[in-house]
Write a protein that holds these residues in place. Structure first.
Motif, PDB file in Angstrom:
ATOM      1  N   GLY A  15      32.920  49.392  24.423  1.00 20.64           N
ATOM      2  CA  GLY A  15      33.632  50.148  25.450  1.00 20.64           C
ATOM      3  C   GLY A  15      35.125  49.924  25.451  1.00 20.64           C
ATOM      4  O   GLY A  15      35.811  50.334  26.390  1.00 20.64           O
ATOM      5  N   GLY A  16      35.651  49.256  24.420  1.00 22.99           N
ATOM      6  CA  GLY A  16      37.077  48.938  24.401  1.00 22.99           C
ATOM      7  C   GLY A  16      37.366  47.753  25.319  1.00 22.99           C
ATOM      8  O   GLY A  16      36.452  47.150  25.882  1.00 22.99           O
ATOM      9  N   GLU A  17      38.629  47.424  25.463  1.00 21.27           N
ATOM     10  CA  GLU A  17      39.030  46.301  26.312  1.00 21.27           C
ATOM     11  C   GLU A  17      39.763  46.811  27.531  1.00 21.27           C
ATOM     12  O   GLU A  17      40.316  47.905  27.535  1.00 21.27           O
ATOM     13  N   GLY A  18      39.773  45.984  28.552  1.00 19.70           N
ATOM     14  CA  GLY A  18      40.533  46.256  29.754  1.00 19.70           C
ATOM     15  C   GLY A  18      41.393  45.047  30.052  1.00 19.70           C
ATOM     16  O   GLY A  18      41.298  44.025  29.376  1.00 19.70           O
ATOM     17  N   CYS A  19      42.224  45.154  31.078  1.00 22.58           N
ATOM     18  CA  CYS A  19      43.142  44.069  31.402  1.00 22.58           C
ATOM     19  C   CYS A  19      43.514  44.167  32.871  1.00 22.58           C
ATOM     20  O   CYS A  19      43.745  45.268  33.375  1.00 22.58           O
ATOM     21  N   LEU A  20      43.578  43.030  33.538  1.00 25.35           N
ATOM     22  CA  LEU A  20      43.952  43.021  34.952  1.00 25.35           C
ATOM     23  C   LEU A  20      45.385  43.507  35.172  1.00 25.35           C
ATOM     24  O   LEU A  20      45.740  43.920  36.270  1.00 25.35           O
ATOM     25  N   SER A  21      46.199  43.464  34.132  1.00 21.62           N
ATOM     26  CA  SER A  21      47.588  43.930  34.232  1.00 21.62           C
ATOM     27  C   SER A  21      47.743  45.410  33.867  1.00 21.62           C
ATOM     28  O   SER A  21      48.853  45.932  33.903  1.00 21.62           O
ATOM     29  N   PRO A  37      51.364  34.441  31.889  1.00 22.94           N
ATOM     30  CA  PRO A  37      52.349  35.526  31.938  1.00 22.94           C
ATOM     31  C   PRO A  37      51.923  36.698  32.843  1.00 22.94           C
ATOM     32  O   PRO A  37      52.776  37.434  33.346  1.00 22.94           O
ATOM     33  N   GLN A  38      50.621  36.843  33.072  1.00 20.80           N
ATOM     34  CA  GLN A  38      50.152  37.895  33.977  1.00 20.80           C
ATOM     35  C   GLN A  38      50.502  37.584  35.433  1.00 20.80           C
ATOM     36  O   GLN A  38      50.376  38.430  36.304  1.00 20.80           O
ATOM     37  N   LEU A  39      50.946  36.354  35.666  1.00 21.56           N
ATOM     38  CA  LEU A  39      51.408  35.947  36.992  1.00 21.56           C
ATOM     39  C   LEU A  39      52.921  35.735  36.974  1.00 21.56           C
ATOM     40  O   LEU A  39      53.470  35.065  37.842  1.00 21.56           O
ATOM     41  N   ALA A  40      53.584  36.293  35.948  1.00 22.46           N
ATOM     42  CA  ALA A  40      55.030  36.191  35.751  1.00 22.46           C
ATOM     43  C   ALA A  40      55.464  34.750  35.497  1.00 22.46           C
ATOM     44  O   ALA A  40      56.597  34.376  35.783  1.00 22.46           O
ATOM     45  N   ALA A  85      34.853  39.460  45.762  1.00 18.43           N
ATOM     46  CA  ALA A  85      35.640  40.515  45.114  1.00 18.43           C
ATOM     47  C   ALA A  85      35.852  41.687  46.067  1.00 18.43           C
ATOM     48  O   ALA A  85      36.959  42.226  46.172  1.00 18.43           O
ATOM     49  N   GLU A  86      34.787  42.046  46.785  1.00 15.68           N
ATOM     50  CA  GLU A  86      34.911  43.157  47.738  1.00 15.68           C
ATOM     51  C   GLU A  86      35.802  42.766  48.911  1.00 15.68           C
ATOM     52  O   GLU A  86      36.687  43.521  49.317  1.00 15.68           O
ATOM     53  N   LYS A  87      35.591  41.570  49.439  1.00 13.48           N
ATOM     54  CA  LYS A  87      36.355  41.103  50.602  1.00 13.48           C
ATOM     55  C   LYS A  87      37.857  41.081  50.321  1.00 13.48           C
ATOM     56  O   LYS A  87      38.661  41.464  51.166  1.00 13.48           O
ATOM     57  N   TYR A  88      38.239  40.621  49.127  1.00 14.48           N
ATOM     58  CA  TYR A  88      39.657  40.456  48.806  1.00 14.48           C
ATOM     59  C   TYR A  88      40.209  41.539  47.881  1.00 14.48           C
ATOM     60  O   TYR A  88      41.362  41.460  47.463  1.00 14.48           O
ATOM     61  N   GLY A  89      39.385  42.532  47.525  1.00 14.73           N
ATOM     62  CA  GLY A  89      39.854  43.635  46.683  1.00 14.73           C
ATOM     63  C   GLY A  89      40.201  43.196  45.267  1.00 14.73           C
ATOM     64  O   GLY A  89      41.204  43.638  44.711  1.00 14.73           O
ATOM     65  N   MET A 146      45.337  31.059  47.263  1.00 13.16           N
ATOM     66  CA  MET A 146      44.374  31.872  46.526  1.00 13.16           C
ATOM     67  C   MET A 146      45.078  33.056  45.884  1.00 13.16           C
ATOM     68  O   MET A 146      45.839  33.756  46.535  1.00 13.16           O
ATOM     69  N   LEU A 147      44.836  33.243  44.602  1.00 14.85           N
ATOM     70  CA  LEU A 147      45.443  34.369  43.888  1.00 14.85           C
ATOM     71  C   LEU A 147      44.724  35.666  44.244  1.00 14.85           C
ATOM     72  O   LEU A 147      43.503  35.701  44.341  1.00 14.85           O
ATOM     73  N   LEU A 148      45.513  36.719  44.398  1.00 22.36           N
ATOM     74  CA  LEU A 148      44.984  38.048  44.683  1.00 22.36           C
ATOM     75  C   LEU A 148      45.541  39.037  43.664  1.00 22.36           C
ATOM     76  O   LEU A 148      46.437  38.693  42.884  1.00 22.36           O
ATOM     77  N   MET A 149      45.044  40.255  43.686  1.00 22.51           N
ATOM     78  CA  MET A 149      45.510  41.270  42.738  1.00 22.51           C
ATOM     79  C   MET A 149      47.019  41.490  42.850  1.00 22.51           C
ATOM     80  O   MET A 149      47.685  41.745  41.855  1.00 22.51           O
ATOM     81  N   LYS A 150      47.583  41.343  44.055  1.00 26.61           N
ATOM     82  CA  LYS A 150      49.021  41.549  44.230  1.00 26.61           C
ATOM     83  C   LYS A 150      49.848  40.517  43.461  1.00 26.61           C
ATOM     84  O   LYS A 150      51.026  40.729  43.186  1.00 26.61           O
ATOM     85  N   ASP A 151      49.231  39.391  43.093  1.00 28.41           N
ATOM     86  CA  ASP A 151      49.934  38.340  42.351  1.00 28.41           C
ATOM     87  C   ASP A 151      50.009  38.638  40.854  1.00 28.41           C
ATOM     88  O   ASP A 151      50.765  37.985  40.126  1.00 28.41           O
ATOM     89  N   ILE A 152      49.201  39.583  40.385  1.00 26.67           N
ATOM     90  CA  ILE A 152      49.138  39.898  38.958  1.00 26.67           C
ATOM     91  C   ILE A 152      50.137  41.003  38.641  1.00 26.67           C
ATOM     92  O   ILE A 152      50.106  42.076  39.247  1.00 26.67           O
ATOM     93  N   VAL A 153      51.048  40.706  37.692  1.00 28.69           N
ATOM     94  CA  VAL A 153      52.047  41.714  37.325  1.00 28.69           C
ATOM     95  C   VAL A 153      51.393  42.780  36.450  1.00 28.69           C
ATOM     96  O   VAL A 153      50.415  42.519  35.749  1.00 28.69           O
ATOM     97  N   ARG A 154      51.941  43.971  36.518  1.00 30.35           N
ATOM     98  CA  ARG A 154      51.377  45.100  35.785  1.00 30.35           C
ATOM     99  C   ARG A 154      52.236  45.435  34.574  1.00 30.35           C
ATOM    100  O   ARG A 154      53.383  45.018  34.469  1.00 30.35           O
ATOM    101  N   GLU A 155      51.646  46.251  33.682  1.00 30.50           N
ATOM    102  CA  GLU A 155      52.353  46.617  32.452  1.00 30.50           C
ATOM    103  C   GLU A 155      53.731  47.163  32.808  1.00 30.50           C
ATOM    104  O   GLU A 155      53.905  47.844  33.809  1.00 30.50           O
ATOM    105  N   GLY A 156      54.683  46.811  31.966  1.00 29.61           N
ATOM    106  CA  GLY A 156      56.078  47.152  32.235  1.00 29.61           C
ATOM    107  C   GLY A 156      56.858  45.940  32.715  1.00 29.61           C
ATOM    108  O   GLY A 156      58.083  45.892  32.575  1.00 29.61           O
TER     109      GLY A 156
END
Length: 183
Positions: free
Chosen positions: A106-112, A64-67, A50-54, A1-11
């Motif tokens: 409201g503009g856009e957002g991104c998980l990264s 590419p967001q997962l490298a 979402a709450e359980k796994y943050g 299961m993918l979690l937020m820690k698996d998503i690479v951030r800007e940079g």
């Protein structure tokens, strides 16, 4: 299961690379990645999970967001009638787009991207996308408004483009004439 820690951030360098096309038949790893990406989006929109796994809520995710610099995106996004577009797209290409442009109020957002980035991201209001499913079968989607914006955002990731690259640097609140503001 993918979690937020698996998503690479800007940079992270994968976010600025042009991703490679996948070839068919897909590897088991590529099929599994697509399925996991779609499941992440569904989980992120389920308040309890979402709450359980943050998880931050997401409607689209690109490999590419997962490298993984491959041309794979997943979307799980509703239109204005609450119809869900829930797909994994391999090698997606925008084949046509409207002259009419739109942006999200409201503009856009991104998980990264872990920060607010104010400004309008102007995109085509309607697009036709061609892609392949995991069996290699081609399909076409005609999208408008929010789903079209989400797919354009994700395809940008495949080309090393971040949403804020589209924001007017001198005046983030600048809106060209005749752009439809959604939401």
């Amino acid at each position: 299961m993918l979690l937020m820690k698996d998503i690479v951030r800007e940079g992270h360098p994968a976010l600025r690379e042009v991703a490679a096309e996948v070839s068919f038949p897909l590897t088991e790893e590529e099929k599994k990645l697509g399925q996991e990406m779609l499941q992440f989006l569904k989980n992120s929109q389920d308040d309890e999970l979402a709450e359980k796994y943050g998880l931050r809520g997401g409607v689209g995710l690109a490999a590419p967001q997962l490298a993984v610099t491959k041309r794979i995106i997943a979307i799980h996004v509703p239109d204005e009638n609450e119809k869900y577009y829930s797909y994994v797209l391999y090698n997606p290409k925008i084949r046509s787009h409207s002259v009419q442009q739109a942006c999200l109020a409201g503009g856009e957002g991104c998980l990264s991207v872990d920060r607010e980035v104010p400004g309008y991201v102007v995109r085509s209001e309607r697009i036709t996308v061609e892609a392949f499913d995991e069996t290699g079968k081609p399909f076409k989607l005609r999208l408008r408004d929010y789903p079209a914006i989400v797919v354009q955002h994700e395809i940008d990731h495949l080309n090393g483009i971040m949403f804020y690259d589209h924001i007017n640097k001198e005046n983030p609140a600048y809106l060209p004439p005749d752009v439809d503001v959604l939401g």
